[in-house]
Design a protein around this motif. Structure first.
Motif, short mmCIF file in Angstrom:
data_model
loop_
_atom_site.label_atom_id
_atom_site.label_comp_id
_atom_site.label_asym_id
_atom_site.label_seq_id
_atom_site.Cartn_x
_atom_site.Cartn_y
_atom_site.Cartn_z
N ASP A 563 -5.53 -22.13 -0.98
CA ASP A 563 -5.84 -20.85 -0.36
C ASP A 563 -4.72 -20.35 0.54
OD1 ASP A 563 -6.13 -22.90 1.43
OD2 ASP A 563 -7.90 -22.04 2.44
N GLN A 564 -3.55 -20.98 0.51
CA GLN A 564 -2.43 -20.61 1.37
C GLN A 564 -1.31 -20.03 0.52
OE1 GLN A 564 -1.87 -24.52 3.19
NE2 GLN A 564 -2.71 -23.75 5.11
N ALA A 565 -1.52 -18.85 -0.02
CA ALA A 565 -0.49 -18.19 -0.82
C ALA A 565 0.72 -17.87 0.05
CB ALA A 565 -1.05 -16.92 -1.44
N GLY A 566 1.88 -18.17 -0.44
CA GLY A 566 3.11 -17.94 0.30
C GLY A 566 3.54 -19.08 1.19
N ARG A 567 2.74 -20.15 1.28
CA ARG A 567 3.11 -21.32 2.07
C ARG A 567 4.03 -22.18 1.22
NH1 ARG A 567 0.49 -23.45 6.55
NH2 ARG A 567 -0.14 -21.27 6.80
N CYS A 568 5.19 -22.54 1.74
CA CYS A 568 6.18 -23.26 0.94
C CYS A 568 6.91 -24.27 1.79
CB CYS A 568 7.18 -22.29 0.30
SG CYS A 568 8.29 -21.50 1.47
N LEU A 569 7.67 -25.12 1.12
CA LEU A 569 8.56 -26.08 1.75
C LEU A 569 9.97 -25.81 1.27
CD1 LEU A 569 6.38 -29.28 1.34
CD2 LEU A 569 7.01 -28.22 3.51
N ILE A 570 10.91 -25.83 2.21
CA ILE A 570 12.31 -25.52 1.91
C ILE A 570 13.15 -26.73 2.24
CG2 ILE A 570 14.25 -23.99 2.40
CD1 ILE A 570 12.20 -21.89 3.31
N ALA A 571 13.99 -27.16 1.27
CA ALA A 571 14.84 -28.34 1.48
C ALA A 571 16.25 -28.01 1.05
CB ALA A 571 14.30 -29.53 0.69
N ASP A 573 20.51 -29.94 1.11
CA ASP A 573 21.17 -31.24 1.14
C ASP A 573 21.28 -31.79 2.55
OD1 ASP A 573 21.41 -31.40 -1.53
OD2 ASP A 573 23.52 -30.81 -1.63
N SER A 574 21.28 -30.91 3.54
CA SER A 574 21.50 -31.35 4.92
C SER A 574 20.21 -31.52 5.71
CB SER A 574 22.40 -30.34 5.65
OG SER A 574 21.80 -29.06 5.65
N SER A 575 19.07 -31.12 5.18
CA SER A 575 17.82 -31.22 5.94
C SER A 575 16.67 -31.48 5.00
CB SER A 575 17.56 -29.93 6.74
OG SER A 575 17.36 -28.84 5.86
N GLY A 576 15.62 -32.11 5.54
CA GLY A 576 14.43 -32.38 4.77
C GLY A 576 13.57 -31.14 4.64
N PRO A 577 12.40 -31.28 4.00
CA PRO A 577 11.53 -30.13 3.79
C PRO A 577 11.08 -29.49 5.09
CG PRO A 577 10.88 -31.98 2.39
CD PRO A 577 11.88 -32.51 3.35
N VAL A 578 11.16 -28.16 5.14
CA VAL A 578 10.73 -27.37 6.30
C VAL A 578 9.59 -26.47 5.84
CG1 VAL A 578 11.40 -25.61 7.98
CG2 VAL A 578 13.01 -27.42 7.35
N LEU A 579 8.49 -26.51 6.58
CA LEU A 579 7.32 -25.71 6.24
C LEU A 579 7.56 -24.26 6.63
CD1 LEU A 579 4.40 -25.88 5.13
CD2 LEU A 579 3.64 -26.13 7.50
N CYS A 580 7.16 -23.33 5.75
CA CYS A 580 7.41 -21.91 5.99
C CYS A 580 6.31 -21.08 5.35
CB CYS A 580 8.77 -21.51 5.42
SG CYS A 580 9.12 -19.73 5.47
N GLN A 581 5.93 -20.01 6.05
CA GLN A 581 5.04 -19.00 5.47
C GLN A 581 5.90 -17.80 5.12
OE1 GLN A 581 1.75 -19.12 4.70
NE2 GLN A 581 2.02 -17.11 3.77
N VAL A 582 6.02 -17.51 3.81
CA VAL A 582 6.90 -16.44 3.35
C VAL A 582 6.32 -15.09 3.72
CG1 VAL A 582 7.98 -15.41 1.33
CG2 VAL A 582 7.71 -17.88 1.47
#
Length: 1013
Positions: A563-571, A573-582
Motif C-alpha cells: 500500500d506504499q506506492a512510490g516507496r523505494c530504496l536507492i543504492a 556503489d558508495s552507499s547502502g540502500p536509502v529509503l525514499c518516498q518518490v
C-alpha cells in the motif's frame, strides 16, 4: 525425504557348504562289477577296472572341496559388496539428516556469510545451535548373526558427526568459561535469535560493557513486549546460584564458574578453548558431549545487526529516525525551481543532481552522472515505477537546459505515462509499442547516434563530453538520457537491442549517453554485462527476494508494503540502500517547466521523422538542399526535371532513374534512391492495387530516356507475347547497338489470361531475357500484384526488387522483402528497396494513368512513357474480297462464321456441313483451286474440325494455295488440322482475333469482325 526410523538391514552371513564325505559305494561298485565280469569272461584284464573305483572316489572328494572353497569366496564377496552398498546408504542418510538439521538451526557463521538467506522472523523459534559435534542419528541396522557382529558399522550409523548441537534458549543457556570465549559464543546465539524473532515483538536486555554492537539490532530496549531476550554476565567473584533476572524469558548467562551461573539454566556448556567445548547439562545431549563452538567477532555481529535493522526498517517493523511521508509533491521540494538552470555561455556543471523525493534524513537527490552513468529501476505492477520515471525526468529538466540534457522516452506500455513529458523542449522523442515500425527505426538510430557523438568528439579533440564543454562553453552536444519503461517487454519485441544497450552502457559515460532501465522482473532480464555499468540502483516494491537482490544486493525491497506506492530504496556503489518516498509530478508542474524553457532552442533529434506519405520532386529538392537527404550526385547540380536530364546546359546526365527517397535510420539520414538498369540488372516491382507500381515504371522510363529506348506494355496478352518473342529474336541476332528497356506492367494478370501452354513458354522466354539480356543490351522491368505458382521464381531471376505495399507478410517475404519492414498500411508509393523503406516520387498532377486520374499512386508521368503502337491486323473479310482468293476456315461455330463472311460482296461461302457431296467431290477430284473470273470475289470453305477431317482430301488439295483460318478454335483444334506442334501467338479474348496459317508456314493474327467494345 529420508526417515531416520526406517531400519536398515545388515547382510546375513552366508552358510558354509558341508564338508564332502568319502564315497564308499562309488569305490566298491567298480570292484563288484569287475569281479562279475571276470567270472563270466575269465579275462584277467577285466580286473584292471577294479582299480578305477578308488581313483574316482578320491577325485570326487578333491573336486567337492574345490567347489566348496569357490562358493565360500563368492559368498564372502557378495557380503562385502552388500556392506559397501549399506555404508553408502548410511552415509547418504546421514548427509540428508545433517542438512535438514542445519536448515532448521543455521549456524552463526552461515548467518554472517549470508544474513538475508537465514532471515526467517517466524516469531516462534528459540532453538539455537551451540556448535557442531556428534549427535545420535536415529539410524538402526538390523540383522546380522549377533550383536557383536559389525559393531563398528552399527556404532558409526547410529552417530551423526558435524551436526548442530541444539539448545533451547527458552529454558536458559549457561556458558561457563573465560569471558571472551563466552561472549563470542553468546554473540553467535544472539545473532541466531535475531534472525528468527520478529523485531516488534521482542525486547532486548544486554550488559553495558562489551555488548554495544547489540544496539544495532532491530530490538527495542525500553518497551514492554511479549518476549524478552536477556544476556547476563556474572561478575568475577560474584555470588553463586543467583536466580535469573526478573521478567526474563530467553536467557543467555555467562559466568567464569559453574557456581556463578543463575539458577534454572536447562543447558550448561563449558568452554575449553576456541575450538573445544563440552555439554555439562542438557535435556537432549549426553553429559560430556564434546563439540566445536560457533564463535563470531564483534565486527561480524555488527554487520549482521545492520543488515537486519535495514530490513526491519524497510518493512516498517521498527520506528525510523524520521517518519517518511506517505506522499510528497515535486513542487514541495526545495531543489525543484523551474527556470533555475545554467544558461548557455556559462560554465556547465558535469552533474545532473536533482531532488526526487523525501527520506528519513530529508530530501533525497539522485545524480545520474555522478552515481551512474546508468541506472536500473525495479518494481512490480502498482509500485509507482512510471511516476518515479516522470518525476526523475521532470526534476532533471528543472536543473538543466535543453542544451545540456535531452530525453529519449521509451514506453512499452502504450506511452500514456510519458505523454505529458513531450511538452518539455528537452524531450527529443517518445517511442511506444503502438507503432512497431516507428519504434524499430528510432531504436536503430541509437547506434548511429553513438557514431555521431564519436565524430563530434574526434573533430574537437575532446576525450569526453565534459572536456568538449570545457572547450566550447556554448556547446553543441547535450547529454542524452534514454529512459525505458518495461525494458523486458522492449527486449521481447526487439531482442537484438540487448547488444546495443550493452554497447551504450560501456561507452555512454564519455559520449554523454545515459540509460535509465525500468522493469518489473530484473532477474534474468538485465544481463551482467549491462548491469555492471548500472551503478545507480533503485527498487520499489518487488514480488520476491531474488528481484530485490538483483537490483540492490539485498532483499529489503521485497518487504516494502503493497500500500506504499512510490516507496523505494536507492543504492549506489558508495552507499547502502536509502529509503525514499518518490514525489509525484502534476501536469501543471510539467507545464511550468515547459514554460520556463520556452525560449530555449529545440535540441537536435537523434533520428529523422518517418518518410512523408507523399513526395514530389520539389519536396525532394528541398530535402537535398537542406542536407536532410543525401544525394551521391549532388555535386553535379540539382536534380533535373523530367525531360531535362540531357537538354539543360551544365547538368550532366544522372546515372539511372530517380525513384524517390530512401530511409536509412541506422545512418540518421535520408538518401536519394536511384535505379540504373544497365548497371544494376533487371527489376521486379511487386505491389497491390494502388500501391504505386505504375508510378515506379514512369520514373524508370523517365530516367532511362537519355540512355536508350524504353517500351512499356500493359496487361495485353498479345502485345506482351510479341514483345518477348521480338526481344528474344533480337538477342539471338546479336543484340542491338542501342540499349533497350522492356517494361511489363501487370504481368501476373497477363500470365493468368494466357492458356496453359502459353504460360510456361512465356515464362521461359522471360527467364531467358532476364538471364541473357545484359549481353545484348536489354533490361527487363516486371511489375505484378501477386506472385503465385510458377511466378514465384521471378525474384531469384531479377537482380533488383522493389516491394510495395502488400496485404500479406508471406507475399512480402516471398517477393524478397524483409519481414521486419512489412507494413500493410503504407501509403501509395511506399515500399522496400535495398533493405530499406522507400517512398516513391508522386506522379505529376493533371496527368492520368491506369491507377486513376492524378491521384496518389497513379502514375501521372505516364505521358513520358514510350508505348509501342499496336500493330494493324489484316481483316479476313478484306482478304476474302480479293479476286481469286481462297480461304479455308476452321470454325468453332461454322454457321456464325459463314454468316459473317457471307456479308462480303461477291464472295462465295461454302459450308462443308450444308454443301452437297457431289460438289465437294468435284472440287476434290480436280485437285486444284477453284478458277474464278477476275471480277469475282474469293471463295471461303467453312467447317468445324470434324467437317474438315471428313473432307481431308479437299483440305489437301486446297492447302498449298490457300490461307488456313482458325476462328474460335483451341490449340488442339489448330494442331489437329495444321499438323504442327509449334505455338501460334496468343489471341486476346473478345476482340474477334483469328489465326491465319499461310501456305509458306507462317502464322499471324487477323480479325474476322470488329473488336467488341
Amino acid at each position: 525425504m529420508i526417515r531416520a526410523d526406517v531400519p536398515l538391514t545388515l547382510p546375513a552371513r552366508p552358510a558354509d557348504p558341508p564338508a564332502p564325505g568319502f564315497p564308499l559305494i562309488a569305490s566298491v561298485a567298480p570292484l563288484a562289477a569287475a569281479g562279475v565280469i571276470w567270472l563270466i569272461t575269465g579275462s584277467a584284464f577285466v580286473l584292471i577296472f577294479a582299480v578305477l573305483g578308488p581313483v574316482i572316489a578320491l577325485a570326487g572328494m578333491l573336486d567337492a572341496r574345490r567347489t566348496g572353497r569357490r562358493t565360500r569366496r563368492a559368498n564372502a564377496a557378495d557380503q562385502e559388496q552388500a556392506l559397501v552398498t549399506l555404508r553408502a546408504e548410511v552415509a547418504l542418510r546421514q548427509e540428508e539428516l545433517r542438512r535438514l538439521q542445519w536448515r532448521r538451526t543455521p549456524s552463526a557463521n552461515s548467518i554472517v556469510a549470508a544474513p538475508h538467506a537465514a532471515l526467517r522472523w517466524t516469531g516462534s523459534g528459540s532453538d539455537v545451535s551451540l556448535g557442531s559435534g556428534a549427535v545420535p542419528s536415529g539410524l538402526r541396522l538390523d540383522g546380522g548373526a549377533g550383536l557383536d557382529e559389525h559393531r563398528d558399522l552399527r556404532d558409526w550409523a547410529a552417530t551423526l558427526p558435524e551436526a548442530p548441537i541444539v539448545a533451547d534458549v527458552g529454558g536458559g543457556i549457561g556458558i561457563v568459561g573465560p569471558l571472551p570465549l563466552g561472549q563470542a559464543l553468546g554473540r553467535g546465539l544472539l545473532v541466531q535469535l535475531a534472525c528468527s524473532l520478529v523485531p516488534d515483538q521482542v525486547r532486548l536486555s544486554v550488559p553495558e560493557n562489551g555488548w554495544d554492537w547489540a544496539a544495532a539490532l532491530p530490538y527495542d530496549t525500553g518497551s514492554v513486549c511479549a518476549r524478552t531476550v536477556v544476556v547476563c554476565e556474572a561478575p568475577p567473584g560474584g555470588a553463586s546460584g543467583k536466580p535469573a533476572p526478573a521478567g526474563s524469558g530467553l536467557i543467555i548467562a555467562l559466568a567464569g564458574t559453574l557456581e556463578a551461573l543463575p539458577v534454572g539454566c536447562d543447558t550448561i556448556v563449558r568452554m575449553q578453548g576456541p575450538g573445544r567445548a563440552e555439554v555439562l547439562r542438557s535435556g537432549v545431549h549426553a553429559w560430556g558431549t564434546g563439540f566445536r563452538p560457533e564463535l563470531i567477532t564483534v565486527e561480524q555481529a555488527l554487520r549482521v545487526a545492520r543488515v537486519l535493522s535495514d530490513r526491519a526498517a524497510t518493512a516498517g517493523l521498527v520506528p525510523t529516525s524520521r517518519a517518511v511521508p506517505a506522499s510528497v509533491a515535486l513542487g514541495e521540494l526545495t531543489g525543484f525551481r523551474p527556470g533555475h538552470r545554467v544558461r548557455q555561455g556559462q560554465s556547465r556543471s558535469p552533474s545532473l543532481r536533482c531532488a526526487i523525493g523525501v527520506g528519513e534524513s530529508g530530501e533525497v537527490s539522485l545524480d545520474l552522472v555522478g552515481a551512474g552513468p546508468h541506472a536500473v529501476v525495479g518494481g512490480t505492477t502498482g509500485s509507482g515505477k512510471s511516476e518515479l520515471l516522470v518525476t526523475w525526468v521532470a526534476a532533471m529538466a528543472a536543473v538543466a537546459s535543453p542544451a545540456e540534457v535531452t530525453f529519449l522516452l521509451v514506453d512499452f506500455k502504450g506511452g500514456a505515462a510519458f505523454a505529458p513529458l513531450c511538452a518539455l523542449p528537452h524531450c527529443v522523442g517518445l517511442i511506444t509499442d503502438l507503432d512497431g515500425h516507428q519504434s524499430a527505426r528510432a531504436l536503430a538510430s541509437l547506434a548511429a547516434e553513438l557514431r555521431y557523438r564519436e565524430r563530434v568528439l574526434g573533430r574537437a579533440g575532446a576525450r569526453d563530453i565534459v572536456h568538449l564543454w570545457g572547450q566550447d562553453s556554448g556547446g553543441m552536444l547535450p547529454r542524452l538520457v534514454i529512459v525505458v519503461d518495461e525494458f523486458a517487454t522492449m527486449l521481447t519485441a526487439f531482442p537484438d537491442l540487448h547488444a546495443l544497450f550493452i554497447d551504450i552502457a560501456a561507452r555512454g559515460r564519455s559520449l554523454g549517453v545515459h540509460l535509465i532501465l525500468c522493469t518489473q522482473r530484473p532477474t534474468g532480464v538485465v544481463r551482467d554485462a549491462l548491469l555492471a555499468n548500472c551503478t545507480l540502483r533503485v527498487s520499489l516494491r518487488v514480488n520476491n527476494r531474488a528481484d530485490s537482490v538483483a537490483v540492490l544486493g539485498t532483499d529489503a525491497a521485497a518487504a516494502l508494503g503493497a500500500d506504499q506506492a512510490g516507496r523505494c530504496l536507492i543504492a549506489t556503489d558508495s552507499s547502502g540502500p536509502v529509503l525514499c518516498q518518490v514525489a509525484t509530478t502534476s501536469q501543471q508542474e510539467i507545464s511550468d517547466l515547459a514554460a520556463a524553457a520556452a525560449g530555449e532552442p529545440r535540441p537536435r533529434r537523434p533520428w529523422l521523422d518517418l518518410l512523408p506519405a507523399s513526395l514530389s520532386r520539389v519536396d525532394l529538392l528541398a530535402l537535398v538542399a537542406s542536407g536532410t537527404a543525401v544525394d551521391e550526385y549532388a555535386s553535379d547540380g540539382p536534380i533535373p526535371a523530367p525531360g531535362q536530364d540531357c537538354a539543360a546546359p551544365g547538368i550532366r546526365a544522372k546515372p539511372g532513374a530517380l525513384l524517390g527517397l530512401l530511409d536509412e535510420p541506422e545512418l540518421q539520414r535520408y538518401r536519394v534512391a536511384r535505379y540504373e538498369p544497365m548497371g544494376e540488372g533487371s527489376l521486379l516491382v511487386i505491389g497491390g492495387p494502388r500501391s504505386g507500381k505504375s508510378a515506379a515504371l514512369a520514373s524508370v522510363v523517365a530516367g532511362f530516356a537519355p540512355v536508350g529506348d524504353a517500351d512499356l506494355f500493359g496487361a495485353d496478352v498479345e502485345a506482351v507475347w510479341d514483345a518477348l518473342v521480338q526481344a528474344r529474336r533480337r538477342l539471338d541476332a546479336g543484340g542491338s547497338p542501342v540499349a533497350r528497356l522492356l517494361l511489363l506492367d501487370d504481368f501476373d494478370s497477363v500470365h493468368a489470361r494466357w492458356d496453359q501452354e502459353h504460360r510456361p513458354a512465356a515464362l521461359e522466354l522471360l527467364a531467358g531475357l532476364l538471364r541473357d539480356g545484359a549481353d545484348g543490351g536489354v533490361r527487363i522491368v516486371v511489375a505484378a500484384q501477386r506472385l503465385t505458382g510458377s511466378l514465384q521464381a521471378l525474384p531469384t531471376l531479377c537482380q533488383r526488387r522493389l516491394v510495395l505495399r502488400l496485404a500479406d507478410v508471406g507475399e512480402h517475404v516471398a517477393a524478397g522483402g524483409a519481414a521486419a519492414l512489412f507494413d500493410d498500411q503504407l501509403p501509395p508509393g511506399g515500399g522496400t528497396w535495398q533493405g530499406h523503406r522507400i517512398q516513391l516520387l508522386a506522379p505529376e498532377q493533371g496527368r492520368a494513368g491506369p491507377d486513376g486520374p492524378g491521384g496518389p499512386g497513379s502514375p501521372g508521368s505516364l505521358g513520358l512513357m514510350k508505348r509501342p503502337d499496336a500493330p494493324t491486323l489484316p481483316d479476313v473479310a478484306a482478304l476474302l474480297g480479293l479476286p481469286g482468293q481462297t480461304l479455308l476456315v476452321v470454325s468453332g461455330s461454322p454457321s456464325r462464321t459463314a454468316a459473317a463472311l457471307g456479308a462480303v460482296p461477291g464472295a462465295r461461302v461454302v459450308d462443308l456441313a450444308a454443301a452437297s457431296h457431289d460438289a465437294i467431290a468435284e472440287v476434290a477430284h480436280a485437285g486444284a483451286p477453284l478458277r474464278l473470273s477476275e471480277t469475282q470475289s474469293g471463295t471461303a470453305f467453312v467447317g468445324d474440325v470434324d467437317a474438315w477431317q471428313a473432307q481431308w482430301s479437299l483440305l489437301g488439295a486446297l492447302r498449298p494455295h490457300a490461307d488456313l483460318v482458325f476462328d474460335g478454335c483451341s490449340l488442339a483444334d489448330y494442331r489437329a488440322i495444321s499438323r504442327r506442334r509449334d505455338l501460334p501467338p496468343p489471341l486476346a479474348p473478345n476482340r474477334g482475333r483469328v489465326w491465319v496459317l499461310r501456305p509458306d508456314g507462317t502464322v499471324h493474327r487477323a480479325t474476322l469482325r470488329p473488336p467488341v467494345a
